[in-house]
Design a protein around this motif. Sequence first.
Motif, PDB file in Angstrom:
ATOM      1  N   THR A  44      45.742  15.420  79.060  1.00  0.00           N
ATOM      2  CA  THR A  44      44.324  15.042  79.113  1.00  0.00           C
ATOM      3  C   THR A  44      43.486  15.797  78.091  1.00  0.00           C
ATOM      4  OG1 THR A  44      43.966  16.663  80.876  1.00  0.00           O
ATOM      5  CG2 THR A  44      44.416  14.379  81.547  1.00  0.00           C
ATOM      6  N   PRO A  84      43.209  14.546  73.277  1.00  0.00           N
ATOM      7  CA  PRO A  84      42.177  13.923  72.432  1.00  0.00           C
ATOM      8  C   PRO A  84      41.089  14.897  71.975  1.00  0.00           C
ATOM      9  CG  PRO A  84      42.652  12.526  74.321  1.00  0.00           C
ATOM     10  CD  PRO A  84      43.366  13.822  74.539  1.00  0.00           C
ATOM     11  N   ARG A 101      40.373  15.933  68.068  1.00  0.00           N
ATOM     12  CA  ARG A 101      39.038  15.720  67.478  1.00  0.00           C
ATOM     13  C   ARG A 101      38.467  17.001  66.892  1.00  0.00           C
ATOM     14  NH1 ARG A 101      37.974  13.187  72.307  1.00  0.00           N
ATOM     15  NH2 ARG A 101      38.427  10.982  72.172  1.00  0.00           N
ATOM     16  N   TRP A 111      51.182  12.819  71.192  1.00  0.00           N
ATOM     17  CA  TRP A 111      50.337  13.463  70.183  1.00  0.00           C
ATOM     18  C   TRP A 111      50.124  12.519  68.999  1.00  0.00           C
ATOM     19  CZ3 TRP A 111      47.550  17.906  69.758  1.00  0.00           C
ATOM     20  CH2 TRP A 111      47.663  18.818  70.800  1.00  0.00           C
ATOM     21  N   GLU A 137      50.102   9.271  68.962  1.00  0.00           N
ATOM     22  CA  GLU A 137      49.165   8.216  69.341  1.00  0.00           C
ATOM     23  C   GLU A 137      47.727   8.708  69.294  1.00  0.00           C
ATOM     24  OE1 GLU A 137      48.102   5.392  73.200  1.00  0.00           O
ATOM     25  OE2 GLU A 137      49.515   7.048  73.415  1.00  0.00           O
ATOM     26  N   LYS A 138      47.463   9.858  69.900  1.00  0.00           N
ATOM     27  CA  LYS A 138      46.088  10.386  69.941  1.00  0.00           C
ATOM     28  C   LYS A 138      45.613  10.784  68.547  1.00  0.00           C
ATOM     29  CE  LYS A 138      45.956   9.864  74.314  1.00  0.00           C
ATOM     30  NZ  LYS A 138      45.400   8.641  74.839  1.00  0.00           N
ATOM     31  N   GLU A 142      44.694   7.662  66.648  1.00  0.00           N
ATOM     32  CA  GLU A 142      43.419   7.117  67.122  1.00  0.00           C
ATOM     33  C   GLU A 142      42.235   7.845  66.505  1.00  0.00           C
ATOM     34  OE1 GLU A 142      43.424   7.358  71.374  1.00  0.00           O
ATOM     35  OE2 GLU A 142      44.934   5.792  71.599  1.00  0.00           O
TER      36      GLU A 142
END
Length: 156
Positions: free
Chosen positions: A92, A95, A99, A133, A135-136, A139
């Motif tokens: 969780t 992301p 960022r 990791w 995938e995030k 994104e």
Amino acid sequence: MNFNFRKIDVDAYDEDVLLETELYDPDPRGPQQVIEDAKAKAASVRTSLAKGDNLGALVTILDNPPYGPNVEEAKNLTLQTVVTVLNSTKATDIPNVVRSLPPEAQDTLMKYLYKGMSLPGWGDVSGSVLLGWHEKLTEVAGTGCIVRAMTDRRLL
């Protein structure tokens, strides 16, 4: 005439061959300095992880990674340390961590994700962690991050 043409080094006959040493500037640090830096970073990362600072640990290990020839021990230690940070981060939190990384660190992280995936049996990390990791990170950073990781000549 039994000749195996697949084993001929055609670059040996080419005057304009591009050598790996010409693709990027070598790491300015010597091999001994690189391994010492990797060990110091690994210790700093362990301290950050003990305090629960996964973002700080990841930023530390992704800063100035070892690259080039003759530093395989430092490369392996750094990869193991990155994997440790990835494994210790909650799904969780990924992301927000991604960022918070600067763009250069995102690109370096992508390189380590691909390096981890290239290991036979994926080493000490489960595939779901690396793919999660990836995938995030994709994104947040976009596909440009993948392209930059694939085209950078400085192999980690």
